[in-house]
Design a protein around this motif. Structure first.
Motif, PDB file in Angstrom:
ATOM      1  N   PHE A 143       0.842  -1.196   0.000  1.00  0.00           N
ATOM      2  CA  PHE A 143       0.000   0.000   0.000  1.00  0.00           C
ATOM      3  C   PHE A 143       0.877   1.246   0.000  1.00  0.00           C
ATOM      4  O   PHE A 143       0.604   2.220  -0.703  1.00  0.00           O
ATOM      5  CB  PHE A 143      -0.913  -0.033   1.236  1.00  0.00           C
ATOM      6  CG  PHE A 143      -1.686   1.220   1.488  1.00  0.00           C
ATOM      7  CD1 PHE A 143      -2.827   1.505   0.772  1.00  0.00           C
ATOM      8  CD2 PHE A 143      -1.276   2.113   2.470  1.00  0.00           C
ATOM      9  CE1 PHE A 143      -3.556   2.664   1.024  1.00  0.00           C
ATOM     10  CE2 PHE A 143      -2.000   3.270   2.734  1.00  0.00           C
ATOM     11  CZ  PHE A 143      -3.141   3.542   1.998  1.00  0.00           C
ATOM     12  N   GLY A 144       1.964   1.209   0.767  1.00  0.00           N
ATOM     13  CA  GLY A 144       2.886   2.333   0.828  1.00  0.00           C
ATOM     14  C   GLY A 144       3.592   2.589  -0.495  1.00  0.00           C
ATOM     15  O   GLY A 144       3.759   3.736  -0.911  1.00  0.00           O
ATOM     16  N   GLY A 153       1.121   4.021  -2.786  1.00  0.00           N
ATOM     17  CA  GLY A 153       0.891   5.385  -2.330  1.00  0.00           C
ATOM     18  C   GLY A 153       2.018   6.335  -2.717  1.00  0.00           C
ATOM     19  O   GLY A 153       1.773   7.496  -3.047  1.00  0.00           O
ATOM     20  N   LEU A 202       1.676   9.602  -4.685  1.00  0.00           N
ATOM     21  CA  LEU A 202       2.203  10.834  -4.093  1.00  0.00           C
ATOM     22  C   LEU A 202       3.080  11.587  -5.089  1.00  0.00           C
ATOM     23  O   LEU A 202       3.007  12.820  -5.184  1.00  0.00           O
ATOM     24  CB  LEU A 202       3.000  10.510  -2.828  1.00  0.00           C
ATOM     25  CG  LEU A 202       3.681  11.695  -2.141  1.00  0.00           C
ATOM     26  CD1 LEU A 202       2.645  12.687  -1.620  1.00  0.00           C
ATOM     27  CD2 LEU A 202       4.579  11.209  -1.017  1.00  0.00           C
ATOM     28  N   ASN A 222      -3.602   5.251  -7.720  1.00  0.00           N
ATOM     29  CA  ASN A 222      -3.705   4.430  -6.515  1.00  0.00           C
ATOM     30  C   ASN A 222      -4.726   3.309  -6.656  1.00  0.00           C
ATOM     31  O   ASN A 222      -4.514   2.200  -6.152  1.00  0.00           O
ATOM     32  CB  ASN A 222      -4.048   5.302  -5.308  1.00  0.00           C
ATOM     33  CG  ASN A 222      -2.875   6.147  -4.873  1.00  0.00           C
ATOM     34  OD1 ASN A 222      -1.735   5.862  -5.191  1.00  0.00           O
ATOM     35  ND2 ASN A 222      -3.164   7.205  -4.150  1.00  0.00           N
ATOM     36  N   ASN A 274      -3.529  -0.400  -6.065  1.00  0.00           N
ATOM     37  CA  ASN A 274      -4.088  -1.120  -4.916  1.00  0.00           C
ATOM     38  C   ASN A 274      -4.925  -2.311  -5.348  1.00  0.00           C
ATOM     39  O   ASN A 274      -4.839  -3.388  -4.768  1.00  0.00           O
ATOM     40  CB  ASN A 274      -4.918  -0.175  -4.041  1.00  0.00           C
ATOM     41  CG  ASN A 274      -4.055   0.678  -3.150  1.00  0.00           C
ATOM     42  OD1 ASN A 274      -3.163   0.186  -2.475  1.00  0.00           O
ATOM     43  ND2 ASN A 274      -4.299   1.972  -3.154  1.00  0.00           N
ATOM     44  N   SER A 307     -11.312   7.638  -1.050  1.00  0.00           N
ATOM     45  CA  SER A 307     -10.272   8.545  -1.540  1.00  0.00           C
ATOM     46  C   SER A 307     -10.694  10.004  -1.385  1.00  0.00           C
ATOM     47  O   SER A 307      -9.872  10.868  -1.058  1.00  0.00           O
ATOM     48  CB  SER A 307      -9.944   8.240  -2.996  1.00  0.00           C
ATOM     49  OG  SER A 307      -9.376   6.939  -3.102  1.00  0.00           O
ATOM     50  N   LEU A 330      -0.997  14.309   4.272  1.00  0.00           N
ATOM     51  CA  LEU A 330      -0.651  12.975   3.764  1.00  0.00           C
ATOM     52  C   LEU A 330      -0.693  11.930   4.870  1.00  0.00           C
ATOM     53  O   LEU A 330      -1.267  10.857   4.701  1.00  0.00           O
ATOM     54  CB  LEU A 330       0.736  13.005   3.120  1.00  0.00           C
ATOM     55  CG  LEU A 330       1.276  11.649   2.683  1.00  0.00           C
ATOM     56  CD1 LEU A 330       0.530  11.163   1.462  1.00  0.00           C
ATOM     57  CD2 LEU A 330       2.751  11.732   2.403  1.00  0.00           C
ATOM     58  N   THR A 343      -3.490   9.128   4.791  1.00  0.00           N
ATOM     59  CA  THR A 343      -3.011   7.755   4.562  1.00  0.00           C
ATOM     60  C   THR A 343      -3.577   6.803   5.604  1.00  0.00           C
ATOM     61  O   THR A 343      -4.031   5.702   5.271  1.00  0.00           O
ATOM     62  CB  THR A 343      -1.472   7.717   4.575  1.00  0.00           C
ATOM     63  OG1 THR A 343      -0.999   8.506   3.484  1.00  0.00           O
ATOM     64  CG2 THR A 343      -0.952   6.299   4.433  1.00  0.00           C
ATOM     65  N   ARG A 392      -7.253   6.270   4.741  1.00  0.00           N
ATOM     66  CA  ARG A 392      -7.466   5.450   3.542  1.00  0.00           C
ATOM     67  C   ARG A 392      -7.111   3.990   3.776  1.00  0.00           C
ATOM     68  O   ARG A 392      -7.867   3.096   3.374  1.00  0.00           O
ATOM     69  CB  ARG A 392      -6.667   6.019   2.365  1.00  0.00           C
ATOM     70  CG  ARG A 392      -7.298   7.242   1.745  1.00  0.00           C
ATOM     71  CD  ARG A 392      -6.592   7.667   0.470  1.00  0.00           C
ATOM     72  NE  ARG A 392      -5.221   8.065   0.708  1.00  0.00           N
ATOM     73  CZ  ARG A 392      -4.842   9.292   1.030  1.00  0.00           C
ATOM     74  NH1 ARG A 392      -5.729  10.253   1.137  1.00  0.00           N
ATOM     75  NH2 ARG A 392      -3.571   9.566   1.235  1.00  0.00           N
TER      76      ARG A 392
END
Length: 188
Positions: free
Chosen positions: A11-12, A15, A19, A58, A62, A90, A125, A129, A132
């Motif tokens: 996920f990071g 992300g 980002l 995303n 995802n 989102s 963020l 985050t 989300r």
């Protein structure tokens, strides 16, 4: 716990891709077409556009990588429901980010490009985050559960299985076989 950590790491990574799109588009728009010198609401409009593009990046990442072990919807209507849920979550994350930007830029008066980035891409963020990830995991990409099976109809034992001799156990139910101790009968 390891599965959650792996999922959070993926996920990071997704992300971070979103980002990068968000930051690049935001700063390009804020410095050119939507400069606050030319358009009063420029930073907010730039953030809406940049976050919208990041949402698309995303969702694809995802859906196809970070949460790939969820059972994807089998029908177009299911995919549409999942996409709609993703957009709702989102947008909630975007609202958190925009809230941080609005408070910093308009209420506190921090109007520099650095302050706008810290408010939206720093504080916003982190808060967005956490929001989300929690909702993607528990609602959007939640593991689907098998539909509940209706209870089996009640039948008599005789109709359920054939008659077997006493002590007979089918092999599929046999878990261990105990050794036979015949020492006591061998000396008699």
């Amino acid at each position: 716990m390891r599965a959650i950590a792996t999922q959070f790491a993926r996920f990071g990574v997704v992300g971070l891709g979103g980002l990068m799109v968000d930051i690049a588009v935001f700063n390009i728009l804020r410095a050119t077409l939507l400069s606050p010198d030319d358009v009063h609401e420029g930073p907010v409009i730039a953030k809406v556009v940049s976050v919208t593009l990041a949402i698309v990046v995303n969702w694809l990442g995802n859906r196809h990588w970070a949460f790939r072990h969820h059972t994807p919807p089998a029908s177009p209507a299911g995919v549409a429901r999942e996409g709609l849920a993703f957009i709702v979550v989102s947008l909630g994350g975007m609202a958190i980010t925009l809230g941080c930007l609005i408070v910093s830029h308009y209420l506190l008066g921090f109007t520099s490009i650095v302050a706008d980035n810290i408010a939206s891409n720093g504080v916003g963020l982190v808060l967005g985050t956490a929001f989300r990830f929690a909702f993607y995991r528990s609602w959007v990409f939640a593991p689907t559960k098998a539909p509940a099976q209706p209870p089996a109809p009640v039948t008599s034992r005789a109709a359920e299985s054939p008659v077997r001799p006493s002590g007979f156990a089918p092999l599929r139910r046999l878990q261990t076989i105990a050794p036979i101790d015949n020492r006591s009968t061998a000396h008699e």
